[in-house]
Design a protein around this motif. Sequence first.
Motif, mmCIF file in Angstrom:
data_model
loop_
_atom_site.group_PDB
_atom_site.id
_atom_site.type_symbol
_atom_site.label_atom_id
_atom_site.label_comp_id
_atom_site.label_asym_id
_atom_site.label_seq_id
_atom_site.Cartn_x
_atom_site.Cartn_y
_atom_site.Cartn_z
ATOM 1 N N HIS A 1 -8.422 15.200 -0.607
ATOM 2 C CA HIS A 1 -7.991 14.724 0.931
ATOM 3 C C HIS A 1 -7.924 13.464 1.059
ATOM 4 O O HIS A 1 -8.051 12.189 0.348
ATOM 5 N N ARG A 2 -6.725 13.079 2.125
ATOM 6 C CA ARG A 2 -6.345 11.756 2.167
ATOM 7 C C ARG A 2 -7.235 10.532 2.836
ATOM 8 O O ARG A 2 -7.195 9.438 2.236
ATOM 9 N N TYR A 3 -8.299 10.935 3.698
ATOM 10 C CA TYR A 3 -8.820 9.670 4.040
ATOM 11 C C TYR A 3 -9.919 9.195 3.124
ATOM 12 O O TYR A 3 -10.098 7.768 2.971
ATOM 13 N N PRO A 4 -10.546 9.823 2.245
ATOM 14 C CA PRO A 4 -11.443 9.231 1.506
ATOM 15 C C PRO A 4 -10.542 8.222 0.275
ATOM 16 O O PRO A 4 -11.162 7.245 -0.327
ATOM 17 N N ALA A 5 -9.437 8.667 0.105
ATOM 18 C CA ALA A 5 -8.705 7.875 -0.809
ATOM 19 C C ALA A 5 -8.260 6.494 -0.202
ATOM 20 O O ALA A 5 -8.094 5.425 -0.823
ATOM 21 N N PHE A 6 -7.920 6.568 1.195
ATOM 22 C CA PHE A 6 -7.774 5.382 1.933
ATOM 23 C C PHE A 6 -9.049 4.286 1.867
ATOM 24 O O PHE A 6 -8.745 3.302 1.757
ATOM 25 N N ASP A 7 -10.000 5.150 2.218
ATOM 26 C CA ASP A 7 -11.321 4.302 2.435
ATOM 27 C C ASP A 7 -11.835 3.699 1.389
ATOM 28 O O ASP A 7 -12.280 2.578 1.115
ATOM 29 N N VAL B 1 0.847 -1.121 0.026
ATOM 30 C CA VAL B 1 0.034 0.165 0.051
ATOM 31 C C VAL B 1 0.769 1.172 0.021
ATOM 32 O O VAL B 1 1.834 1.275 0.752
ATOM 33 N N CYS B 2 0.599 2.050 -0.830
ATOM 34 C CA CYS B 2 1.444 3.332 -0.661
ATOM 35 C C CYS B 2 0.476 4.816 -0.942
ATOM 36 O O CYS B 2 -0.569 4.702 -1.501
ATOM 37 N N PHE B 3 1.098 5.679 -0.380
ATOM 38 C CA PHE B 3 0.233 7.158 -0.245
ATOM 39 C C PHE B 3 1.288 8.073 -0.828
ATOM 40 O O PHE B 3 2.442 7.976 -0.535
ATOM 41 N N GLU B 4 0.759 8.892 -1.659
ATOM 42 C CA GLU B 4 1.568 9.907 -2.157
ATOM 43 C C GLU B 4 0.667 11.129 -1.916
ATOM 44 O O GLU B 4 -0.442 11.395 -2.315
ATOM 45 N N GLY B 5 1.527 12.058 -1.408
ATOM 46 C CA GLY B 5 0.894 13.421 -1.006
ATOM 47 C C GLY B 5 1.309 14.255 -1.868
ATOM 48 O O GLY B 5 2.504 14.548 -2.184
ATOM 49 N N ARG B 6 0.443 14.852 -2.676
ATOM 50 C CA ARG B 6 0.996 15.673 -3.801
ATOM 51 C C ARG B 6 0.348 17.229 -3.595
ATOM 52 O O ARG B 6 -0.376 17.235 -3.074
ATOM 53 N N VAL B 7 1.308 18.091 -4.353
ATOM 54 C CA VAL B 7 0.774 19.589 -4.117
ATOM 55 C C VAL B 7 -0.224 19.869 -5.164
ATOM 56 O O VAL B 7 -0.469 19.604 -6.177
ATOM 57 N N ARG B 8 -1.578 20.256 -4.261
ATOM 58 C CA ARG B 8 -2.894 20.554 -4.960
ATOM 59 C C ARG B 8 -2.836 21.939 -5.657
ATOM 60 O O ARG B 8 -1.901 22.846 -5.220
ATOM 61 N N ASN B 9 -3.509 22.210 -6.424
ATOM 62 C CA ASN B 9 -3.553 23.705 -7.267
ATOM 63 C C ASN B 9 -4.705 24.408 -6.428
ATOM 64 O O ASN B 9 -4.986 25.477 -6.932
ATOM 65 N N ALA C 1 11.414 24.128 -2.753
ATOM 66 C CA ALA C 1 10.375 24.430 -3.562
ATOM 67 C C ALA C 1 9.618 23.392 -4.415
ATOM 68 O O ALA C 1 10.329 22.689 -5.113
ATOM 69 N N LEU C 2 8.425 23.483 -4.319
ATOM 70 C CA LEU C 2 7.678 22.240 -5.146
ATOM 71 C C LEU C 2 6.602 22.893 -5.903
ATOM 72 O O LEU C 2 5.978 24.121 -5.575
ATOM 73 N N GLU C 3 6.483 22.226 -7.084
ATOM 74 C CA GLU C 3 5.217 22.895 -8.179
ATOM 75 C C GLU C 3 3.994 22.182 -7.933
ATOM 76 O O GLU C 3 4.067 20.840 -7.226
ATOM 77 N N ILE C 4 2.945 22.304 -8.589
ATOM 78 C CA ILE C 4 1.467 21.589 -8.523
ATOM 79 C C ILE C 4 1.801 20.260 -9.006
ATOM 80 O O ILE C 4 2.484 20.164 -10.029
ATOM 81 N N GLY C 5 1.195 19.159 -8.297
ATOM 82 C CA GLY C 5 1.525 18.017 -8.895
ATOM 83 C C GLY C 5 2.638 17.137 -8.577
ATOM 84 O O GLY C 5 2.813 16.036 -8.354
ATOM 85 N N ASP C 6 3.670 17.919 -7.778
ATOM 86 C CA ASP C 6 4.916 17.617 -7.125
ATOM 87 C C ASP C 6 4.400 16.483 -6.082
ATOM 88 O O ASP C 6 3.714 16.867 -5.226
ATOM 89 N N VAL C 7 5.138 15.306 -5.597
ATOM 90 C CA VAL C 7 4.952 14.638 -4.486
ATOM 91 C C VAL C 7 5.718 15.406 -3.488
ATOM 92 O O VAL C 7 6.737 15.290 -3.532
ATOM 93 N N SER D 1 -6.004 18.610 -8.880
ATOM 94 C CA SER D 1 -6.937 19.019 -8.053
ATOM 95 C C SER D 1 -6.795 18.043 -6.926
ATOM 96 O O SER D 1 -7.303 18.189 -5.660
ATOM 97 N N CYS D 2 -5.856 17.015 -6.878
ATOM 98 C CA CYS D 2 -5.909 15.818 -6.183
ATOM 99 C C CYS D 2 -4.442 15.835 -5.350
ATOM 100 O O CYS D 2 -3.472 15.866 -5.651
ATOM 101 N N GLY D 3 -4.783 16.139 -3.923
ATOM 102 C CA GLY D 3 -3.679 16.012 -3.111
ATOM 103 C C GLY D 3 -3.354 14.732 -2.424
ATOM 104 O O GLY D 3 -2.154 14.355 -2.122
ATOM 105 N N ALA D 4 -3.987 13.689 -2.799
ATOM 106 C CA ALA D 4 -3.794 12.242 -2.387
ATOM 107 C C ALA D 4 -4.144 11.391 -3.336
ATOM 108 O O ALA D 4 -5.046 11.166 -4.260
ATOM 109 N N PHE D 5 -3.183 10.260 -3.529
ATOM 110 C CA PHE D 5 -2.951 9.454 -4.127
ATOM 111 C C PHE D 5 -2.815 8.121 -3.282
ATOM 112 O O PHE D 5 -1.679 8.043 -2.667
ATOM 113 N N VAL D 6 -3.714 7.271 -3.348
ATOM 114 C CA VAL D 6 -3.398 5.973 -2.371
ATOM 115 C C VAL D 6 -3.464 4.644 -3.568
ATOM 116 O O VAL D 6 -4.319 4.500 -4.448
#
Lengths: 93, 93, 163, 163
Positions: free
Chosen positions: D124-130, C53-61, C108-114, D48-53
């Motif tokens: 946001h992260r929780y809905p992606a995990f769930d 299981v992995c999670f990526e947190g990306r910079v939102r617009n 410094a991160l851009e939109i979409g960067d992890v 528009s997505c900050g979370a990828f699971v």
Amino acid sequence: MSNTAVVTIADATMDINVLYFASLADEANCQQETVTVQQSTSLIELYEQLCQKHRFSRPQSELRVAINDYFAKWTDAIADGDSVVFITPVAGG
Amino acid sequence: MSNTAVVTIADATMDINVLYFASLADEANCQQETVTVQQSTSLIELYEQLCQKHRFSRPQSELRVAINDYFAKWTDAIADGDSVVFITPVAGG
Amino acid sequence: MTDNVHSHSMTIKRSVDEVYKLAERDGFALLDTAINEDRLKNTLDDDSCGAFVCFEGRVRNHNNATSVERLTYYGYEDLALNQGRAIIEEAKKRFEITHAIAIHRIGALEIGDVAVWVGVVSAHRYPAFDACRWILDTIKADIPVWKQEYYENDASKWLSNNG
Amino acid sequence: MTDNVHSHSMTIKRSVDEVYKLAERDGFALLDTAINEDRLKNTLDDDSCGAFVCFEGRVRNHNNATSVERLTYYGYEDLALNQGRAIIEEAKKRFEITHAIAIHRIGALEIGDVAVWVGVVSAHRYPAFDACRWILDTIKADIPVWKQEYYENDASKWLSNNG
């Protein structure tokens, strides 16, 4: 309705295309067969008839059923030309 | 203990290396400074003294504190040569 | 001018190779360049594990209704590494997992960067989901990383996960 | 000989490109070759997505205490696609997510191969995990895929997720 008409309906049959997967394919020793059954045959009756023919080890209560590539209820009616699949417990993932 | 000895201890000081991050670095207008304080100075007293110097906007109650690169309790003692960091609310992820 | 007082928290002291070695050994590292997700994932490969299981947190617009142009993360590296190592150790005690790795990016991160990556492998699926979520939540609560968002009108502000 | 009666369920009717197009459109597909996780992940990219699971289910080298050599998945493609499409639709109603894609592989797999991949993006992260977990659980419960494990002594057996 005339008496003759009733007799005709009772005699009418339908062709059902049955596909087999997993252990049912092993036991039927085929992937698919077309069976001709009485028009009023229910899904449960169809499975019973095929059970007698192929000696399936799974009771109907352990299976699900699909008609024309969608899951169906065991009480759903089937019609001539329908494709029916009996689904043994799945094991994906 | 002689009276003289007590006076010596009271006069003793320690050098604390303070690092600043985020809004505290903005307000202190520096990354790091070495401050000389009385030997018995607590972490809360140290923050109060630096608050007076730099006019930090965050009250101590909103901060956490680290000694020598590990989180510490506000009641932990500090010693000469220690590195201390006051941690404003974090925003990772 | 503000860049000056934050320069120590926008870059790390280690080389990229050292960062991945540290991530493999301790399960946590900070990085000041793009995160190589495949490299982290390969580090977690294990034939005994059925679940990854992995999670990526990306910079939102956007953040709430405000349009975000870019953002900068700042980190206190030495504390982050100590705390990150403890988080991964704790996760391995709490959950039936084989291994876990998390990396947070700074600079410094851009939109979409992890910005953050968390990966967990385990024999079965639920512990991997539970541990991945717990590690992420704990990183967000405890790892000394801060961020400033920059908006269209050039204003910026310090954000906080906990109000 | 048994291969003969299962040949229809070991391969799919579509080309690889058609499979990825279907996965993008409906959120679900079966595939009879190695899953390209990066291709699926790229399909989910959204500023528009900050979370990828994501979840990857891999073939383990053991099941309970028994050593597994390899296994074969069999699928009923047309029902799987109809049911998979419904699962992803339902996930988008149940959870605050932007998009989700799941792929199940069929055919002969080796230890370490990815059998199922589920990816979800959300603000946001929780809905992606769930949602990721729910989609995986629902695939395991409802998608008509079966598997046979082969052991060292060459025996094999049909497995089931629900006893």
